[in-house]
Design a protein around this motif. Sequence first.
Motif, PDB file in Angstrom:
ATOM      1  N   ARG A  25       1.002  -0.910  -0.098  1.00 22.49           N
ATOM      2  CA  ARG A  25      -0.258   0.013  -0.266  1.00 22.49           C
ATOM      3  C   ARG A  25       0.965   1.546   0.004  1.00 22.49           C
ATOM      4  NH1 ARG A  25      -3.975  -2.836   3.623  1.00 22.49           N
ATOM      5  NH2 ARG A  25      -3.021  -2.106   5.115  1.00 22.49           N
ATOM      6  N   ALA A  26       1.874   1.134   0.593  1.00 25.47           N
ATOM      7  CA  ALA A  26       3.138   2.313   0.100  1.00 25.47           C
ATOM      8  C   ALA A  26       3.164   3.244  -0.696  1.00 25.47           C
ATOM      9  CB  ALA A  26       4.663   2.061   1.551  1.00 25.47           C
ATOM     10  N   SER A  27       3.278   2.256  -1.962  1.00 26.18           N
ATOM     11  CA  SER A  27       3.463   2.351  -3.759  1.00 26.18           C
ATOM     12  C   SER A  27       2.223   2.437  -4.421  1.00 26.18           C
ATOM     13  CB  SER A  27       4.457   2.013  -4.118  1.00 26.18           C
ATOM     14  OG  SER A  27       3.768   0.948  -3.778  1.00 26.18           O
ATOM     15  N   GLN A  28       0.762   2.639  -4.008  1.00 29.23           N
ATOM     16  CA  GLN A  28       0.151   2.580  -4.152  1.00 29.23           C
ATOM     17  C   GLN A  28      -0.924   3.810  -4.009  1.00 29.23           C
ATOM     18  OE1 GLN A  28      -3.036   0.134  -2.773  1.00 29.23           O
ATOM     19  NE2 GLN A  28      -1.714  -2.282  -3.333  1.00 29.23           N
ATOM     20  N   GLN A  29      -1.429   4.469  -5.019  1.00 21.12           N
ATOM     21  CA  GLN A  29      -2.100   5.677  -5.786  1.00 21.12           C
ATOM     22  C   GLN A  29      -3.974   5.477  -5.802  1.00 21.12           C
ATOM     23  OE1 GLN A  29      -0.295   8.458  -5.529  1.00 21.12           O
ATOM     24  NE2 GLN A  29       1.730   7.048  -5.644  1.00 21.12           N
ATOM     25  N   GLY A  30      -4.375   6.714  -5.087  1.00 25.86           N
ATOM     26  CA  GLY A  30      -5.481   6.791  -5.816  1.00 25.86           C
ATOM     27  C   GLY A  30      -6.732   5.877  -4.013  1.00 25.86           C
ATOM     28  N   GLU A  31      -7.999   6.004  -4.668  1.00 25.41           N
ATOM     29  CA  GLU A  31      -8.568   5.701  -3.104  1.00 25.41           C
ATOM     30  C   GLU A  31      -8.090   3.438  -2.702  1.00 25.41           C
ATOM     31  OE1 GLU A  31     -12.905   4.739  -2.133  1.00 25.41           O
ATOM     32  OE2 GLU A  31     -13.183   5.798  -3.956  1.00 25.41           O
ATOM     33  N   LEU A  32      -7.977   3.618  -1.525  1.00 23.96           N
ATOM     34  CA  LEU A  32      -7.822   2.563  -1.162  1.00 23.96           C
ATOM     35  C   LEU A  32      -8.872   1.402  -1.293  1.00 23.96           C
ATOM     36  CD1 LEU A  32      -4.445   2.383   1.330  1.00 23.96           C
ATOM     37  CD2 LEU A  32      -4.634   2.013  -1.942  1.00 23.96           C
ATOM     38  N   VAL A  33      -8.832   0.095  -1.452  1.00 25.92           N
ATOM     39  CA  VAL A  33     -10.081  -0.913  -0.899  1.00 25.92           C
ATOM     40  C   VAL A  33      -9.522  -1.554  -0.186  1.00 25.92           C
ATOM     41  CG1 VAL A  33     -12.039  -2.329  -1.980  1.00 25.92           C
ATOM     42  CG2 VAL A  33     -11.463  -0.564  -3.197  1.00 25.92           C
ATOM     43  N   PHE A  34     -10.456  -1.975   0.564  1.00 23.79           N
ATOM     44  CA  PHE A  34     -10.084  -3.148   2.327  1.00 23.79           C
ATOM     45  C   PHE A  34     -10.709  -3.583   1.873  1.00 23.79           C
ATOM     46  CE2 PHE A  34      -9.038   1.189   3.185  1.00 23.79           C
ATOM     47  CZ  PHE A  34      -7.248   1.121   3.305  1.00 23.79           C
ATOM     48  N   ARG A  35     -10.280  -5.073   2.322  1.00 23.45           N
ATOM     49  CA  ARG A  35     -11.719  -6.282   2.889  1.00 23.45           C
ATOM     50  C   ARG A  35     -10.719  -7.282   4.150  1.00 23.45           C
ATOM     51  NH1 ARG A  35     -10.135  -5.814  -3.408  1.00 23.45           N
ATOM     52  NH2 ARG A  35     -12.462  -5.915  -4.458  1.00 23.45           N
ATOM     53  N   ASP A  36     -11.940  -8.376   4.129  1.00 21.60           N
ATOM     54  CA  ASP A  36     -11.813  -9.319   5.433  1.00 21.60           C
ATOM     55  C   ASP A  36     -11.675  -8.543   6.350  1.00 21.60           C
ATOM     56  OD1 ASP A  36     -12.577 -10.354   3.088  1.00 21.60           O
ATOM     57  OD2 ASP A  36     -10.575 -11.187   2.750  1.00 21.60           O
ATOM     58  N   HIS A  37      -9.929  -8.945   7.020  1.00 20.85           N
ATOM     59  CA  HIS A  37      -9.440  -8.181   8.308  1.00 20.85           C
ATOM     60  C   HIS A  37      -9.115  -7.055   8.157  1.00 20.85           C
ATOM     61  CE1 HIS A  37      -7.426  -8.592  11.698  1.00 20.85           C
ATOM     62  NE2 HIS A  37      -5.919  -8.109  11.132  1.00 20.85           N
ATOM     63  N   ASP A  38      -7.886  -6.609   6.690  1.00 19.27           N
ATOM     64  CA  ASP A  38      -8.058  -5.544   6.732  1.00 19.27           C
ATOM     65  C   ASP A  38      -8.685  -4.214   6.711  1.00 19.27           C
ATOM     66  OD1 ASP A  38      -4.818  -6.106   6.715  1.00 19.27           O
ATOM     67  OD2 ASP A  38      -5.539  -5.775   4.173  1.00 19.27           O
ATOM     68  N   ALA A  39     -10.545  -4.823   6.384  1.00 24.90           N
ATOM     69  CA  ALA A  39     -11.633  -3.844   6.128  1.00 24.90           C
ATOM     70  C   ALA A  39     -11.882  -3.443   7.500  1.00 24.90           C
ATOM     71  CB  ALA A  39     -12.551  -4.215   6.157  1.00 24.90           C
ATOM     72  N   SER A  40     -11.773  -4.941   9.106  1.00 23.27           N
ATOM     73  CA  SER A  40     -12.194  -4.633   9.915  1.00 23.27           C
ATOM     74  C   SER A  40     -11.228  -3.664  10.799  1.00 23.27           C
ATOM     75  CB  SER A  40     -12.609  -5.897  10.372  1.00 23.27           C
ATOM     76  OG  SER A  40     -13.209  -6.692  10.119  1.00 23.27           O
ATOM     77  N   GLU A  41      -9.585  -3.892  10.584  1.00 21.54           N
ATOM     78  CA  GLU A  41      -9.228  -3.237  11.219  1.00 21.54           C
ATOM     79  C   GLU A  41      -8.759  -1.618  11.317  1.00 21.54           C
ATOM     80  OE1 GLU A  41      -3.405  -2.760  11.565  1.00 21.54           O
ATOM     81  OE2 GLU A  41      -4.910  -3.907  10.347  1.00 21.54           O
TER      82      GLU A  41
END
Length: 210
Positions: free
Chosen positions: A150-166
Amino acid sequence: MATYTHPVTPAEISEAILSICRELLTVEAPCYIRVQPTIGAAIDECFLIVADRVARSGGAVVYGWSIREQPKLFVEAEFHAVWRDKDDVLIDIAPKQRPTERILFAIDTVKTFTGRQVDSVRRPLSRTPSIIDLINVLDAEFEFMNRGPRASQQGELVFRDHDASEYQDIQRRKTIHYLAMLKLSPEIWPYGPCACGSGKKVRWCHGRAN
């Protein structure tokens, strides 16, 4: 009476500001520079905006730290880039989320932008637990948003599963601590920094007599 709802440009260079500059190893005292936002440019994309201006108009990129304060609660320094024009004048040409006339800027002659975000440095002016908690959750949010690829990703991020909960948990805690901070935020007083972002004291800005 209104209170400060977000960090603003300091109206004076306090010992707390000088202390955070020493911690960041800046070699010059911070100085105020005017904001002249580039029309049509994206908000808070200073590194790309300044690089483009240099390519088109000359001058140079200057890296450093934009310093703001939540009066009486905390000071923060955000890694930032400004434009040095051909007359050797520093100008902040990046549009802001909120109207700002000038910023307090400390030049960093060592750190440069490498394509990865740099976390802001925040130091409390009060040892009140809710202020410490807010700073900690802001640090946790930065770590999460820039973890791994994610450090090098641009634009809106989409989170799923554990990442979404965190992410949801971080945002929940961020809201709780932000609201707690607002309860501690002082009233905007005549000799405090004007909330308009001018970098002037209220008495000589929006609080002056008409």
